[in-house]
Design a protein around this motif. Structure first.
Motif, PDB file in Angstrom:
ATOM      1  N   LEU A  27       0.805  -1.226   0.000  1.00  0.00           N
ATOM      2  CA  LEU A  27       0.000   0.000   0.000  1.00  0.00           C
ATOM      3  C   LEU A  27       0.835   1.271   0.000  1.00  0.00           C
ATOM      4  N   PHE A  28       2.144   1.144  -0.028  1.00  0.00           N
ATOM      5  CA  PHE A  28       3.029   2.308  -0.005  1.00  0.00           C
ATOM      6  C   PHE A  28       2.734   3.182  -1.219  1.00  0.00           C
ATOM      7  N   PRO A  29       2.665   4.515  -1.068  1.00  0.00           N
ATOM      8  CA  PRO A  29       2.256   5.380  -2.185  1.00  0.00           C
ATOM      9  C   PRO A  29       3.083   5.229  -3.456  1.00  0.00           C
ATOM     10  N   MET A  30       4.382   5.087  -3.372  1.00  0.00           N
ATOM     11  CA  MET A  30       5.188   4.994  -4.588  1.00  0.00           C
ATOM     12  C   MET A  30       5.258   3.566  -5.116  1.00  0.00           C
ATOM     13  N   PHE A  31       5.533   2.629  -4.245  1.00  0.00           N
ATOM     14  CA  PHE A  31       5.785   1.256  -4.670  1.00  0.00           C
ATOM     15  C   PHE A  31       4.528   0.400  -4.722  1.00  0.00           C
ATOM     16  N   GLY A  88       1.131  -3.580   9.374  1.00  0.00           N
ATOM     17  CA  GLY A  88       1.605  -3.126   8.067  1.00  0.00           C
ATOM     18  C   GLY A  88       0.496  -2.514   7.234  1.00  0.00           C
ATOM     19  N   LEU A  89      -0.661  -3.135   7.259  1.00  0.00           N
ATOM     20  CA  LEU A  89      -1.794  -2.594   6.502  1.00  0.00           C
ATOM     21  C   LEU A  89      -2.270  -1.261   7.070  1.00  0.00           C
ATOM     22  N   ALA A  90      -2.228  -1.102   8.381  1.00  0.00           N
ATOM     23  CA  ALA A  90      -2.675   0.152   8.990  1.00  0.00           C
ATOM     24  C   ALA A  90      -1.778   1.315   8.595  1.00  0.00           C
ATOM     25  N   ILE A  91      -0.472   1.102   8.623  1.00  0.00           N
ATOM     26  CA  ILE A  91       0.453   2.175   8.241  1.00  0.00           C
ATOM     27  C   ILE A  91       0.321   2.468   6.744  1.00  0.00           C
ATOM     28  N   GLY A  92       0.236   1.433   5.929  1.00  0.00           N
ATOM     29  CA  GLY A  92       0.092   1.629   4.491  1.00  0.00           C
ATOM     30  C   GLY A  92      -1.218   2.289   4.123  1.00  0.00           C
ATOM     31  N   HIS A 151      10.872   9.044   3.426  1.00  0.00           N
ATOM     32  CA  HIS A 151      11.720   8.819   4.601  1.00  0.00           C
ATOM     33  C   HIS A 151      10.886   8.783   5.874  1.00  0.00           C
ATOM     34  N   VAL A 152       9.866   9.606   5.930  1.00  0.00           N
ATOM     35  CA  VAL A 152       8.974   9.599   7.094  1.00  0.00           C
ATOM     36  C   VAL A 152       8.263   8.259   7.203  1.00  0.00           C
ATOM     37  N   LEU A 153       7.841   7.700   6.072  1.00  0.00           N
ATOM     38  CA  LEU A 153       7.174   6.400   6.108  1.00  0.00           C
ATOM     39  C   LEU A 153       8.144   5.281   6.494  1.00  0.00           C
TER      40      LEU A 153
END
Length: 163
Positions: A27-31, A88-92, A151-153
């Motif tokens: 779920l990361f915005p770039m990847f 992991g899903l919550a942060i993403g 970097h913050v993520l």
């Protein structure tokens, strides 16, 4: 890092780090885009976990001896695996909310301007998207990268292990 010399507890601890990092990278915005191949996502999650695990273990954030306790029964192991996936899903998901809000704002602006017919194929969503929302999405991603949001993520991943 040689995996063949690790104990079973070290391998289980590494696997849990890998599970959290890989679910976050989905779920990361770039990847997390659909345009990024799954093999690249797997490679990045394994590399990032391989870098992160020794650092977390040396700082005492991850206790390898505790792996014997949470992996003693199948129920405890599955609960730990489920909690790592949820973290992991919550942060993403939290990181994706901002970009989804920008996309919705772009759709709303397009409707107010009367540009609803100006659409094109958006590979990120695999559907037709309005041009204004695509422009705002690109600007949001560039702003995110220029402000070191990635970097913050990555710091959020490390701090999530400390919590």
């Amino acid at each position: 890092m040689v995996f063949s010399t690790w104990s079973a507890d070290e391998l289980l601890s590494f696997f849990m780090v890998l599970v959290r990092v890989s679910t976050l990278l989905i779920l990361f915005p770039m990847f997390g885009d659909k345009a990024v191949p799954a093999t690249v996502k797997i490679f990045l999650s394994v590399c990032f976990s391989a870098i992160l695990f020794p650092i977390l273990r040396s700082n005492g954030v991850i206790d390898v001896q505790a792996a014997h306790q949470w992996s003693s029964t199948t129920t405890q192991l599955l609960m730990t695996l489920f909690s790592e996936i949820l973290m992991g899903l919550a942060i993403g998901f939290a990181s994706q909310l901002v970009f989804q809000a920008v996309h919705v704002a772009g759709d709303f602006i397009s409707q107010l301007m009367g540009l609803t017919m100006a659409t094109s194929y958006d590979p990120h969503f695999e559907s037709q998207a309005m041009m204004v929302s695509q422009l705002l999405g690109a600007l949001a991603m560039l702003t995110f990268l220029s402000l070191d949001g990635h970097h913050v993520l990555f710091r959020a991943i490390v701090e999530s292990f400390r919590l």
